[in-house]
Scaffold this active site. Structure first.
Site, mmCIF file in Angstrom:
data_model
loop_
_atom_site.group_PDB
_atom_site.id
_atom_site.type_symbol
_atom_site.label_atom_id
_atom_site.label_comp_id
_atom_site.label_asym_id
_atom_site.label_seq_id
_atom_site.Cartn_x
_atom_site.Cartn_y
_atom_site.Cartn_z
ATOM 1 N N GLY A 45 0.795 -0.993 0.312
ATOM 2 C CA GLY A 45 -0.246 0.255 0.210
ATOM 3 C C GLY A 45 1.336 1.144 -0.144
ATOM 4 O O GLY A 45 0.540 2.423 -0.692
ATOM 5 N N ASP A 104 -4.508 1.914 11.064
ATOM 6 C CA ASP A 104 -6.011 1.490 11.348
ATOM 7 C C ASP A 104 -6.158 0.895 12.518
ATOM 8 O O ASP A 104 -6.183 1.432 13.188
ATOM 9 C CB ASP A 104 -6.614 0.787 9.799
ATOM 10 C CG ASP A 104 -8.302 0.179 9.688
ATOM 11 O OD1 ASP A 104 -8.974 0.189 11.379
ATOM 12 O OD2 ASP A 104 -8.268 0.620 9.124
ATOM 13 N N THR A 108 -0.591 -3.555 12.262
ATOM 14 C CA THR A 108 0.460 -4.197 11.318
ATOM 15 C C THR A 108 1.682 -3.258 11.714
ATOM 16 O O THR A 108 3.108 -3.770 11.699
ATOM 17 C CB THR A 108 -0.002 -3.560 9.470
ATOM 18 O OG1 THR A 108 -0.577 -4.306 9.633
ATOM 19 C CG2 THR A 108 1.179 -3.665 8.409
HETATM 20 C C1 PRP Z 1 -2.786 -2.344 5.020
HETATM 21 C C2 PRP Z 1 -1.915 -0.734 4.902
HETATM 22 C C3 PRP Z 1 -1.310 -0.559 6.235
HETATM 23 C C4 PRP Z 1 -2.609 -1.845 6.791
HETATM 24 C C5 PRP Z 1 -3.312 -0.970 8.536
HETATM 25 O O1 PRP Z 1 -1.832 -3.503 4.482
HETATM 26 O O2 PRP Z 1 -1.594 -1.262 3.660
HETATM 27 O O3 PRP Z 1 -0.240 -1.010 6.411
HETATM 28 O O4 PRP Z 1 -3.414 -2.584 5.981
HETATM 29 O O5 PRP Z 1 -3.912 -2.213 8.915
HETATM 30 P P1 PRP Z 1 -3.566 -1.800 10.096
HETATM 31 O O6 PRP Z 1 -3.748 -1.182 11.381
HETATM 32 O O7 PRP Z 1 -5.363 -2.703 10.900
HETATM 33 O O8 PRP Z 1 -3.050 -3.492 10.511
HETATM 34 P P2 PRP Z 1 -2.414 -4.408 4.040
HETATM 35 O O9 PRP Z 1 -2.254 -6.386 4.800
HETATM 36 O O10 PRP Z 1 -4.048 -4.510 3.102
HETATM 37 O O11 PRP Z 1 -1.634 -5.325 3.029
HETATM 38 P P3 PRP Z 1 -1.495 -3.919 1.593
HETATM 39 O O12 PRP Z 1 -0.340 -2.973 2.002
HETATM 40 O O13 PRP Z 1 -0.614 -5.262 -0.085
HETATM 41 O O14 PRP Z 1 -2.720 -3.011 0.843
#
Ligand code: PRP
Length: 179
Positions: A45, A104, A108
């Site tokens: 992302g 969010d 992560t």
């Molecule tokens: C999304 C985004 C962040 C994470 C945030 O990544 O890019 O890294 O979620 O969410 P959190 O605070 O609830 O953990 P995702 O896992 O969807 O992978 P991506 O980066 O490939 O979209």
């Protein structure tokens, strides 16, 4: 949900985003002027945000990437954050700045901070374009934030829906309203 059939509410235009990144770049350049800055960007992302942010830094910087994943095709975190692309080197002497598109739940960022701590950096800070504090599942305040947003599902500028729309140059929220 077919988001092409829903009204898109533009939250931040391309110009809004680039203006804010300009400010963040200036702030980070000042804060890390005499430090060994090492940006670790979380794929997928954050690739658009990282590319724009690093071009606004006027100090030396190392840049590498980690691949994290926890949402898959869902709009809610699965609760399990997987790190699939790794940093091999020791980070002794580096001031690490983790760059991501959004915080969010915070799961992560927490997982990546723990992962990087084991590599012995001087310190670890975080920089996110979007902060959605209402959804936090743990105590985590990013050090640099582009915009604080309400609890809406946001897409564009690197953020995906069903693995599409990352290339949209602005950030929009998907509404319930049909087009
Ligand atoms: C999304 C985004 C962040 C994470 C945030 O990544 O890019 O890294 O979620 O969410 P959190 O605070 O609830 O953990 P995702 O896992 O969807 O992978 P991506 O980066 O490939 O979209």
């Amino acid at each position: 949900m077919d988001i092409d059939k829903k009204v898109w509410e533009i939250l931040f235009s391309e110009e809004d985003i680039l203006n804010r990144i300009d400010e963040l770049g200036g702030q980070i350049s000042g804060d890390y002027k005499d430090k060994n800055l090492y940006i670790i960007s979380l794929l997928r992302g954050s690739f658009v945000f990282t590319a724009d942010l690093v071009r606004k830094l006027d100090i030396p910087v190392k840049i590498d990437f980690i691949v994290t994943s926890s949402y898959g095709y869902e709009t809610e975190t699965t609760g399990t954050v997987e790190i699939t692309g790794h940093i091999e080197e020791d980070l002794t002497g580096y001031h690490v700045l983790i760059v991501d598109d959004i915080v969010d739940s915070g799961l992560t960022m927490k997982k990546v901070i723990e992962y990087l701590k084991a590599k012995n950096p001087s310190d670890i800070k975080s920089c996110v374009l979007l902060d959605k504090p209402e959804r936090r599942q743990l105590k985590l305040v990013p050090d640099y934030v582009g915009f604080t947003i309400p609890n809406k599902f946001v897409v564009g500028y690197g953020l995906n829906y069903g693995d599409h729309y990352r290339n949209i140059p602005y950030v929009f929220a998907v509404t319930d309203e049909d087009r």
